[in-house]
Design an enzyme around this catalytic site. Structure first.
Site, PDB file in Angstrom:
ATOM      1  N   GLU A 170      -5.272  -8.397  -0.320  1.00  0.00           N
ATOM      2  CA  GLU A 170      -5.870  -7.985   0.951  1.00  0.00           C
ATOM      3  C   GLU A 170      -7.175  -7.274   0.649  1.00  0.00           C
ATOM      4  O   GLU A 170      -7.261  -6.490  -0.296  1.00  0.00           O
ATOM      5  CB  GLU A 170      -4.915  -7.043   1.686  1.00  0.00           C
ATOM      6  CG  GLU A 170      -5.343  -6.631   3.070  1.00  0.00           C
ATOM      7  CD  GLU A 170      -4.304  -5.722   3.737  1.00  0.00           C
ATOM      8  OE1 GLU A 170      -3.096  -5.991   3.593  1.00  0.00           O
ATOM      9  OE2 GLU A 170      -4.703  -4.739   4.385  1.00  0.00           O
TER      10      GLU A 170
ATOM     11  N   GLU B 147       0.824  -1.218   0.000  1.00  0.00           N
ATOM     12  CA  GLU B 147       0.000   0.000   0.000  1.00  0.00           C
ATOM     13  C   GLU B 147       0.858   1.269   0.000  1.00  0.00           C
ATOM     14  O   GLU B 147       0.502   2.278   0.608  1.00  0.00           O
ATOM     15  CB  GLU B 147      -0.971  -0.020   1.181  1.00  0.00           C
ATOM     16  CG  GLU B 147      -1.946  -1.192   1.119  1.00  0.00           C
ATOM     17  CD  GLU B 147      -2.892  -1.266   2.314  1.00  0.00           C
ATOM     18  OE1 GLU B 147      -2.922  -0.317   3.129  1.00  0.00           O
ATOM     19  OE2 GLU B 147      -3.605  -2.287   2.436  1.00  0.00           O
TER      20      GLU B 147
END
EC number: 3.2.1.78
Length: 361
Positions: free
Chosen positions: A284, A178
């Site tokens: 995720e 991320e």
């Protein structure tokens, strides 16, 4: 049909390139490509350590409690290991993580590992972005020696992942994820793309110098509503440093927006993977507390429709934090829908890919 044919052709090519796989990582890549050809594996973070109402019960899983089967992919977290702690940032002992990785592998399952390391400059958690920590961690930086120590502690742990007869267990490792978001100290607000790429390469190089041959490397930005291939690859360290493309995608707004983003991200990863012989996955994601009782069939599967990522990893079900709850559980309204997609084999579970007895369950 053309999209499916392209996907399968890429997968066969990728498998062909690894036909002579020798290292544990190469064998895992080949195995992942094999199962990607057959369907999408279901994964759950911390699935074997705790659930919404329990913790530390060997052989238990919220997923198994709901549908009678384990997730095919077990997600684990190493945050805190860099400090020499006995437990990770979610309170799970590292000895227990090792034990469950060995058990899941023995059953025939797959393992993916994330890492939320503390800020090497401030000592605070991964979400505290002050201190220009990436620059400090790189060669010449004031915390470079500390980062090398942290990476050595991780490589030591990875070396300890072995079967009962001493063979290395291959895992998917997903560090520095991320990065296109601003909430981690290695994110876009705290470093340049060039600094991030240097950090990623330094991590891989440290593992390789340590002699590790059981690591499949994953690159996974956060999903973006206006993502493009160019934006997705802004922080990409290069094909020689990445085996599996990933994206992290949660439903924060509407069902329609989640589906749209899912289709967009799948297309970006599918196209790049097909051209560069990579695997890809939804590394995720989920919907906090899953308030939509039909979410799996009405939202998650449509977001993936037409594509075959290796796996989908739903985030954890924390026993001690009601807001950190993303997977199925017997007490949740989505349980019946999850059982339905299990019956319909919309996703692959451990019995689909493992083929081994569940020992000690």
């Amino acid at each position: 049909m053309k999209k499916i044919a392209t996907t399968l052709a890429a997968l066969f090519l990728y498998m062909g390139m690894n036909a002579d796989a020798k290292t544990p990582a190469q064998k895992l890549i080949k195995k992942l490509a094999k199962w990607q050809k057959k369907g999408i594996m279901m994964g759950h973070q911390d699935a074997l350590f705790y659930g919404t109402t329990w913790k530390w019960e060997f052989g238990r899983s919220d997923v198994k409690d709901v549908c009678g089967d384990y997730p095919a992919v077990l997600g684990c977290e190493l945050g805190g290991l860099e400090l020499g702690n006995e437990k990770n940032i979610d309170g799970v002992p590292f000895d227990k993580i090792r034990e469950q990785i060995q058990a899941h592998y023995q059953r025939g399952g797959f393992i993916t590992i994330s890492w939320h390391p503390h800020n090497p400059v401030t000592g605070a958690n991964a979400w505290m972005i002050e201190g220009e920590a990436v620059a400090a961690s790189l060669p010449g930086g004031r915390e470079h020696a500390k980062m090398n120590l942290w990476l050595r502690r991780l490589t030591d742990f990875m070396k300890s992942l072995k079967t009962k007869d001493g063979k290395p267990i291959a895992v998917i490792f997903r560090p520095w994820h991320e990065m296109n978001g601003g909430w981690f100290w290695w994110g876009v607000k705290s470093c340049t793309p060039q600094q991030y790429i240097q950090l990623f390469k330094m991590t891989v190089d440290n593992f390789r110098k340590a002699g590790l041959t059981n690591i499949v490397w994953s690159y996974s930005p956060n999903a973006s509503s206006d993502d493009t291939t160019e934006k997705f690859l802004t922080f990409y360290p290069g094909d020689e440093y990445v085996d599996l493309l990933g994206v992290d995608l949660y439903q924060h707004t509407t069902q329609a927006e989640f589906i749209k983003q899912g289709q967009q991200e799948m297309r970006i990863m599918h196209d790049y993977a097909a051209k560069h012989n990579k695997l890809y996955a939804l590394t995720e994601g989920g919907y906090r507390n899953t308030p939509d009782p039909q979410w799996y069939s009405s939202t998650l599967l449509p977001a993936l429709k037409g594509f075959v990522p290796c796996y989908v990893l739903l985030w954890r079900n924390a026993w001690d934090n009601k807001e950190e709850n993303f997977g199925p559980a017997p007490d949740k309204a989505c349980a019946a829908n999850f059982r339905q997609i299990h019956r319909e084999r919309a996703l692959l579970f451990l019995k689909d890919v493992g083929g081994r007895a569940y020992k000690n369950d």
